[in-house]
Design an enzyme around this catalytic site. Sequence first.
Site: not given
Ligand code: EPZ
Length: 428
Positions: A117, A125-126, A122-123, A22-23
């Site tokens: 969520c 901002d990055l 889950r911001p 999916k991802n």
């Molecule tokens: C991806 O989400 C996956 N989704 C998630 O899977 C997975 O849990 C996650 O990566 C971590 O492995 C998809 O690929 C579609 P991140 P993503 O940005 O990209 C913080 C599932 O069950 N952050 O790597 O949204 C964030 O809050 C889903 O299939 C910021 O602060 O996750 C988190 O604490 C759930 N600012 C951390 O970074 C930002 O702009 C990692 O999040 C972006 C992220």
Amino acid sequence: MDAFLIRGPSPLNGSVRASGAKNAVLPALAAALLTSEPVTLENLPDVADVKTMGVLLSGMGVTLEPGGPGRLTLRAGTISSTEAPYDLVRTMRASILVLGPLLARFGEARVSLPGGCAIGVRPVDLHLSAMEAMGARIAVEKGYIHAHVSRISAAAGRLSGAEITFPQPTVTGTENVLFAAALARGRTVVRNAALEPEIVDVARLLAAMGARIEGAGTRTITVEGVERLGGTGARPHAVIPDRIETGTYLAAGAISGGDVNVTGARPGDLTAFLDALRRAGVDVAAGADTIRVRRAGPLRASDIKTAPHPGFPTDLQAQFLALMTQAEGTSRIVETIFENRFLHVGELVRLGADVKLDAHTAVVRGPVALEGAPVTASDLRASAALVLAGLAAKGETRVRRIYHLDRGYSRMDETLRRLGASIERIPG
Ligand code: EPZ
């Protein structure tokens, strides 16, 4: 709203083939926006999130042509809209993945902020600061991200290459930068990039489309922007197998005390998880593209701490926690990625589990005899954990709100029935 009715305990035995990830599919679908030529994808899983991304893209004017099971051709020759509406984005945060491609190719995007969520704030901002570093102008108004590349500041409305250092690895953030950088003017260097296998798979697709990317799968990725990208031509892009779905079925085999083999898998994508299973006393046999689990005696309590890849995946934390309710001793499960990813604990306790929460740590004591009861799913992976617990629990477990599960697992009830489970989909 459907529910699952599970009668347990029932050991699982047999083989299941891993679906497409999916991802990896969601960013691959969004990547089609980067070119006017056809992009053909294969090994698409039949899950709700893929359909949602399809609706989002066709709402922009992208044509989607099914080509048999798991195959889809997308054409974004011209598009009529660069908007991702709230009604779709709120159901699937991964919609943010259209931001980079829209800005890179069309110089504008209007994307609803994903909002909160169940598992955390889950911001994004990055994502936004990276796009700004590449020359985009971004304003957030009335719940929407308004982004554009001004034709004055950026030559011909194109993004510009930039040095981007993420304070923490972000999966979709890294993917959005790869999309933006692929068509930007000049070089982009991404530091502290995420390493997830799904990112490497998307970079492989972009390279097949003509992008110049180096270092995907390492902390430093370099992209030389090009004027335009092609499609997949005569070589459809088959997405990688789903390591999280694979891990879920392996945990199901382990918790039920059965013998489960997942074929079409990639053991190398699951090293930390397989190591944890082995520490817990599960007999794990990994082949080139198969992983088999059997129980070699009682489960042993084991600690895990989630981390970005190649660490223990947060998307398998809930399933492993459910498994540890059946292990001898005390396990400490530490969640470091999302601040609110223990919603399954309250429901597992309803089934008789002994779990105490202490900030980002769940302390699990076992083994306990789980008893069937009605429980409610809160998010995709939490619902998988409740199904696993239902397979081990005595009596009937009713898992409500399984629409969460359908987002990321293709017909889980049918797969589990083939493995010998007593499970049926019933009106909720
Ligand atoms: C991806 O989400 C996956 N989704 C998630 O899977 C997975 O849990 C996650 O990566 C971590 O492995 C998809 O690929 C579609 P991140 P993503 O940005 O990209 C913080 C599932 O069950 N952050 O790597 O949204 C964030 O809050 C889903 O299939 C910021 O602060 O996750 C988190 O604490 C759930 N600012 C951390 O970074 C930002 O702009 C990692 O999040 C972006 C992220």
